[in-house]
Design a protein around this motif. Structure first.
Motif, PDB file in Angstrom:
ATOM      1  N   MET A  20       0.843  -1.201   0.000  1.00 62.81           N
ATOM      2  CA  MET A  20       0.000   0.000   0.000  1.00 62.81           C
ATOM      3  C   MET A  20       0.874   1.245   0.000  1.00 62.81           C
ATOM      4  SD  MET A  20      -2.799   1.273   2.837  1.00 62.81           S
ATOM      5  CE  MET A  20      -3.916  -0.099   2.549  1.00 62.81           C
ATOM      6  N   SER A  21       0.461   2.258  -0.726  1.00 64.54           N
ATOM      7  CA  SER A  21       1.137   3.547  -0.706  1.00 64.54           C
ATOM      8  C   SER A  21       1.038   4.155   0.687  1.00 64.54           C
ATOM      9  CB  SER A  21       0.478   4.477  -1.726  1.00 64.54           C
ATOM     10  OG  SER A  21       0.931   5.792  -1.573  1.00 64.54           O
ATOM     11  N   ALA A  22       1.989   5.066   0.988  1.00 66.80           N
ATOM     12  CA  ALA A  22       1.946   5.732   2.298  1.00 66.80           C
ATOM     13  C   ALA A  22       0.626   6.478   2.487  1.00 66.80           C
ATOM     14  CB  ALA A  22       3.117   6.693   2.438  1.00 66.80           C
ATOM     15  N   SER A  23       0.023   6.934   1.405  1.00 62.73           N
ATOM     16  CA  SER A  23      -1.277   7.604   1.471  1.00 62.73           C
ATOM     17  C   SER A  23      -2.226   6.967   0.468  1.00 62.73           C
ATOM     18  CB  SER A  23      -1.140   9.100   1.165  1.00 62.73           C
ATOM     19  OG  SER A  23      -2.422   9.691   1.053  1.00 62.73           O
ATOM     20  N   PRO A  24      -3.328   6.388   0.932  1.00 63.14           N
ATOM     21  CA  PRO A  24      -4.320   5.825  -0.003  1.00 63.14           C
ATOM     22  C   PRO A  24      -4.925   6.871  -0.937  1.00 63.14           C
ATOM     23  CG  PRO A  24      -4.692   4.998   2.221  1.00 63.14           C
ATOM     24  CD  PRO A  24      -3.679   6.101   2.332  1.00 63.14           C
ATOM     25  N   PHE A  25      -4.807   8.161  -0.574  1.00 63.51           N
ATOM     26  CA  PHE A  25      -5.397   9.204  -1.408  1.00 63.51           C
ATOM     27  C   PHE A  25      -4.705   9.308  -2.765  1.00 63.51           C
ATOM     28  CE2 PHE A  25      -6.530  10.808   2.901  1.00 63.51           C
ATOM     29  CZ  PHE A  25      -7.907  10.795   2.746  1.00 63.51           C
ATOM     30  N   ASP A  26      -3.401   8.982  -2.819  1.00 58.34           N
ATOM     31  CA  ASP A  26      -2.714   9.051  -4.111  1.00 58.34           C
ATOM     32  C   ASP A  26      -2.112   7.707  -4.508  1.00 58.34           C
ATOM     33  OD1 ASP A  26      -0.560   8.849  -2.401  1.00 58.34           O
ATOM     34  OD2 ASP A  26       0.178  10.865  -2.750  1.00 58.34           O
ATOM     35  N   SER A  27      -2.669   6.632  -3.948  1.00 53.98           N
ATOM     36  CA  SER A  27      -2.211   5.285  -4.269  1.00 53.98           C
ATOM     37  C   SER A  27      -2.756   4.846  -5.628  1.00 53.98           C
ATOM     38  CB  SER A  27      -2.687   4.312  -3.184  1.00 53.98           C
ATOM     39  OG  SER A  27      -2.622   2.978  -3.629  1.00 53.98           O
ATOM     40  N   ALA A  28      -1.911   4.228  -6.428  1.00 53.84           N
ATOM     41  CA  ALA A  28      -2.370   3.713  -7.719  1.00 53.84           C
ATOM     42  C   ALA A  28      -3.418   2.626  -7.522  1.00 53.84           C
ATOM     43  CB  ALA A  28      -1.182   3.171  -8.515  1.00 53.84           C
ATOM     44  N   ILE A  29      -3.305   1.861  -6.455  1.00 52.61           N
ATOM     45  CA  ILE A  29      -4.255   0.778  -6.184  1.00 52.61           C
ATOM     46  C   ILE A  29      -5.576   1.328  -5.650  1.00 52.61           C
ATOM     47  CG2 ILE A  29      -4.697  -1.292  -4.798  1.00 52.61           C
ATOM     48  CD1 ILE A  29      -1.710  -1.812  -4.777  1.00 52.61           C
ATOM     49  N   HIS A  30      -5.494   2.276  -4.750  1.00 49.26           N
ATOM     50  CA  HIS A  30      -6.685   2.743  -4.039  1.00 49.26           C
ATOM     51  C   HIS A  30      -7.244   4.053  -4.566  1.00 49.26           C
ATOM     52  CE1 HIS A  30      -4.690   0.050  -1.104  1.00 49.26           C
ATOM     53  NE2 HIS A  30      -5.929  -0.298  -0.835  1.00 49.26           N
ATOM     54  N   ARG A  31      -6.743   4.559  -5.693  1.00 52.03           N
ATOM     55  CA  ARG A  31      -7.154   5.878  -6.127  1.00 52.03           C
ATOM     56  C   ARG A  31      -8.631   5.963  -6.486  1.00 52.03           C
ATOM     57  NH1 ARG A  31      -3.407   5.847 -11.536  1.00 52.03           N
ATOM     58  NH2 ARG A  31      -4.555   4.278 -12.728  1.00 52.03           N
ATOM     59  N   GLN A  32      -9.248   4.852  -6.930  1.00 47.48           N
ATOM     60  CA  GLN A  32     -10.677   4.899  -7.231  1.00 47.48           C
ATOM     61  C   GLN A  32     -11.523   4.812  -5.966  1.00 47.48           C
ATOM     62  OE1 GLN A  32     -11.888   5.563 -10.230  1.00 47.48           O
ATOM     63  NE2 GLN A  32      -9.785   5.680 -10.968  1.00 47.48           N
ATOM     64  N   LEU A  33     -10.943   4.259  -4.904  1.00 45.70           N
ATOM     65  CA  LEU A  33     -11.675   4.116  -3.645  1.00 45.70           C
ATOM     66  C   LEU A  33     -11.598   5.387  -2.816  1.00 45.70           C
ATOM     67  CD1 LEU A  33     -13.282   2.059  -1.911  1.00 45.70           C
ATOM     68  CD2 LEU A  33     -11.100   1.437  -0.841  1.00 45.70           C
ATOM     69  N   PHE A  34     -10.374   5.915  -2.645  1.00 46.82           N
ATOM     70  CA  PHE A  34     -10.175   7.095  -1.800  1.00 46.82           C
ATOM     71  C   PHE A  34      -9.668   8.315  -2.564  1.00 46.82           C
ATOM     72  CE2 PHE A  34      -9.436   3.557   1.264  1.00 46.82           C
ATOM     73  CZ  PHE A  34     -10.490   3.826   2.122  1.00 46.82           C
ATOM     74  N   GLY A  35      -9.108   8.111  -3.740  1.00 44.74           N
ATOM     75  CA  GLY A  35      -8.466   9.200  -4.446  1.00 44.74           C
ATOM     76  C   GLY A  35      -9.444  10.195  -5.040  1.00 44.74           C
ATOM     77  N   ASP A  36      -8.932  11.377  -5.321  1.00 42.61           N
ATOM     78  CA  ASP A  36      -9.738  12.454  -5.903  1.00 42.61           C
ATOM     79  C   ASP A  36      -8.805  13.251  -6.807  1.00 42.61           C
ATOM     80  OD1 ASP A  36     -11.103  14.933  -6.371  1.00 42.61           O
ATOM     81  OD2 ASP A  36     -12.369  14.516  -4.643  1.00 42.61           O
ATOM     82  N   ALA A  37      -8.805  12.930  -8.087  1.00 49.68           N
ATOM     83  CA  ALA A  37      -7.846  13.539  -9.008  1.00 49.68           C
ATOM     84  C   ALA A  37      -8.014  15.051  -9.079  1.00 49.68           C
ATOM     85  CB  ALA A  37      -8.011  12.921 -10.403  1.00 49.68           C
ATOM     86  N   GLU A  38      -9.256  15.519  -9.058  1.00 48.27           N
ATOM     87  CA  GLU A  38      -9.513  16.952  -9.205  1.00 48.27           C
ATOM     88  C   GLU A  38      -8.933  17.740  -8.037  1.00 48.27           C
ATOM     89  OE1 GLU A  38     -13.243  19.665 -10.786  1.00 48.27           O
ATOM     90  OE2 GLU A  38     -13.664  17.894  -9.550  1.00 48.27           O
ATOM     91  N   LEU A  39      -9.165  17.249  -6.824  1.00 48.90           N
ATOM     92  CA  LEU A  39      -8.605  17.906  -5.645  1.00 48.90           C
ATOM     93  C   LEU A  39      -7.128  17.579  -5.476  1.00 48.90           C
ATOM     94  CD1 LEU A  39     -11.366  17.598  -2.897  1.00 48.90           C
ATOM     95  CD2 LEU A  39     -10.359  19.696  -3.770  1.00 48.90           C
TER      96      LEU A  39
END
Length: 446
Positions: free
Chosen positions: A1-20
Motif C-alpha cells: 500500500m502507498s503511504a497515502s491511499p489518497f494518491d495510491s495507484a491501487i486505491h485511487r478509485q476508492l479514496f483518491g480524488d484527481a480533481e482535488l
C-alpha cells in the motif's frame, strides 16, 4: 500500500480524488508560491518599494518559469521550508541579476507558503462546496418526493415509531446544509500572509500594511489586518469544517450500512462491491467509505489543536503540512461519494410500509399508550401497553389488535400518523433549495 491511499495507484478509485489531488501536488504548490512571489514583486514595484520595472519583470517571469519540484528536495531537507531553495532556483533561472535581487523582498518563507496554501484552499473549498450543493439538491428532491412514504424510525437499533423516508433524507441533509454554510463563510476569509521574519513587517517598506492590503487584492484573498503566523485559527476552523463535511457524509453512510443489510433491505444502492468467494454479495462500498473518511478526519483534526508558540512555530507549521492535505481530500471525497450514493439510492417502499405493520407491530406502542392514557392515568396506561406488548410477542399477534380487544372503545385512528415527519421533510427541502449556487472562483494552478 502507498503511504497515502489518497494518491495510491491501487486505491485511487476508492479514496483518491484527481480533481482535488492536483491542488495538493508539488507542482501546484510551487506554482501557487510563484504566483504569490510575482504578485508581491508587482505590488512592491507599484508602491515604490522596489524598482517598478523589476516588479513587472518578476511578475511576468513567475508566470513563465518552470521549476522541477525534485530539485528542491535537498534544500527543503536542510532548511525545513521550500522557499529558500525555490527562490535560489528562480534567481538562477531568471538570468537577470538586476531584477532577481528584488525577488522575495522583505517577506519570509511562511508568508509565501501560507499565502500559496490559501490560494489552493480557495479552489479546493469551492469544489467541495459545489459537490455538497449537488448532494443537497438530490436530498431535497428525495425529501419532497418521499415526505409521506411510511418508514420505521429506529432508535438504539430498535423499531421506534412510524416516520417517513423523506424525514430521514432531511436528517441526512441538515448536516450537509450546515457544512455548506460554513464553507461559504470560510472561503471569503482565506487571508494573505505578509508579516516578515518576526511578524513585524519591518523589511517590507515604509507602509507594510498597505503592501499587504494591495497583495491581498491582487491575489483575491482577504486582508487579515495583522500577522497570523502564530494564530492558526483559520487552519483549525478549516480542519473543523472538513471534519464536519465527512461527519455529514457518515450520517448517511451509517444509516445506509444498516438499511442496505440483506436482512433489512429497505434501501438499495445501484450495484455493490463483489466478494472474492460469495457470489451473492453486493457490499455497500460507498457508505463504508463515508464512515471511514469521517473516522479518519476526526482523528487527524485533533493534531491541529495545539497552540503555536512564539512568533513562529516550525513544529506546529510542519504538523499542518502533514495533516491539512489529507483532511481536505477526505472532505472532498466524502462529498463526492455522498452525491454518488444518493444518485443510486432505490427505496423498497412496499417493504418499508410492511415492516411498520409486521407482527407483532410493536412500533405502535407509543401511540397506543397515549391513546389509553385518555382513559386512565398515564403510568397505568404505559404499564398496560407494556404488558400487552409482551403478550403480542409471545402470541405473535399484532399489538393494536390485542389493545383493541381489551379496550374496544379506544380511538386508534392516530396509529398511522407520521406526525411531523412530512413537514420536517418539506421544510428541509425548502431550506436546501435556498442555498443557491454558492460556488467560488479560484486561481488556476494546473
Amino acid at each position: 500500500m502507498s503511504a497515502s491511499p489518497f494518491d495510491s495507484a491501487i486505491h485511487r478509485q476508492l479514496f483518491g480524488d484527481a480533481e482535488l489531488g492536483r491542488l495538493f501536488s508539488d507542482t501546484a504548490e510551487i506554482r501557487a508560491m510563484m504566483l504569490v512571489l510575482g504578485a508581491l514583486a508587482k505590488t512592491q514595484g507599484k508602491l515604490g518599494v522596489i524598482p517598478e520595472v523589476s516588479g513587472a519583470f518578476l511578475a511576468r517571469a513567475m508566470m513563465e518559469i518552470q521549476i522541477d519540484p525534485a530539485g528542491l528536495a535537498d534544500s527543503v531537507g536542510q532548511n525545513g521550508v521550500s522557499v529558500p531553495g525555490l527562490v535560489a532556483a528562480l534567481r538562477k533561472a531568471l538570468e537577470a541579476p538586476e531584477h532577481a535581487a528584488w525577488l522575495h523582498w522583505g517577506a519570509t518563507s511562511q508568508d509565501i507558503q501560507d499565502s500559496a496554501l490559501m490560494l489552493r484552499l480557495r479552489q479546493a473549498l469551492a469544489l467541495i462546496e459545489a459537490r455538497l450543493i449537488t448532494s443537497l439538491g438530490r436530498l431535497a428532491d428525495l425529501a419532497e418526493a418521499e415526505a409521506e412514504t411510511p418508514m420505521a424510525a429506529r432508535t438504539y437499533g430498535q423499531l421506534a415509531v412510524p416516520s417517513s423516508l423523506g424525514a430521514m433524507m432531511a436528517a441526512w441533509g441538515w448536516p450537509v446544509l450546515r457544512a455548506v454554510e460554513r464553507l461559504g463563510a470560510l472561503r471569503p476569509r482565506l487571508a494573505v500572509s505578509l508579516s516578515g521574519a518576526g511578524g513585524t513587517g519591518s523589511m517590507l517598506g515604509e507602509d507594510p500594511a498597505a503592501i499587504r492590503a494591495a497583495l491581498a487584492e491582487a491575489l483575491g484573498l482577504a486582508d487579515p489586518g495583522r500577522s497570523w503566523h502564530a494564530d492558526r485559527t483559520i487552519i483549525t476552523e478549516l480542519a473543523e469544517i472538513c471534519a464536519a463535511v465527512t461527519v455529514a457524509g457518515a450520517k448517511a453512510g451509517e444509516d445506509l450500512l444498516l438499511l442496505t443489510r440483506s436482512d433489512v433491505a429497505e434501501l438499495r444502492l445501484g450495484g455493490g462491491g463483489a466478494s472474492s468467494t460469495m457470489p451473492q454479495k453486493e457490499n455497500p462500498i460507498g457508505p463504508s467509505v463515508l464512515v471511514a473518511l469521517a473516522r479518519f478526519a476526526s482523528a487527524q483534526g485533533a493534531a491541529l489543536g495545539a497552540a503555536h508558540r512564539e512568533a513562529r512555530d516550525g513544529a506546529g507549521w510542519f504538523t499542518e503540512w502533514l495533516v491539512v492535505p489529507g483532511l481536505v481530500l477526505a472532505a472532498g471525497k466524502s462529498a463526492s461519494v455522498l452525491g454518488d450514493s444518493l444518485a443510486q439510492l432505490a427505496p423498497d417502499r412496499a417493504g418499508m410500509a410492511a415492516r411498520i405493520d409486521a407482527r407483532p407491530a410493536l412500533i405502535h406502542a407509543e401511540a397506543l399508550s397515549f391513546a389509553l392514557a385518555r382513559q386512565m392515568p398515564r403510568p397505568e396506561a404505559q404499564a398496560e401497553v407494556k404488558r400487552l406488548a409482551g403478550e403480542a410477542r409471545r402470541a405473535n399477534r399484532p399489538l393494536p389488535e390485542l389493545v383493541g380487544e381489551a379496550y374496544p372503545d379506544l380511538d386508534l385512528s392516530r396509529l398511522a400518523s407520521l406526525g411531523q415527519a412530512p413537514a420536517e421533510a418539506r421544510a428541509f427541502a425548502r431550506a436546501a433549495r435556498q442555498i443557491g449556487d454558492g460556488q467560488g472562483q479560484g486561481v488556476n494552478l494546473d
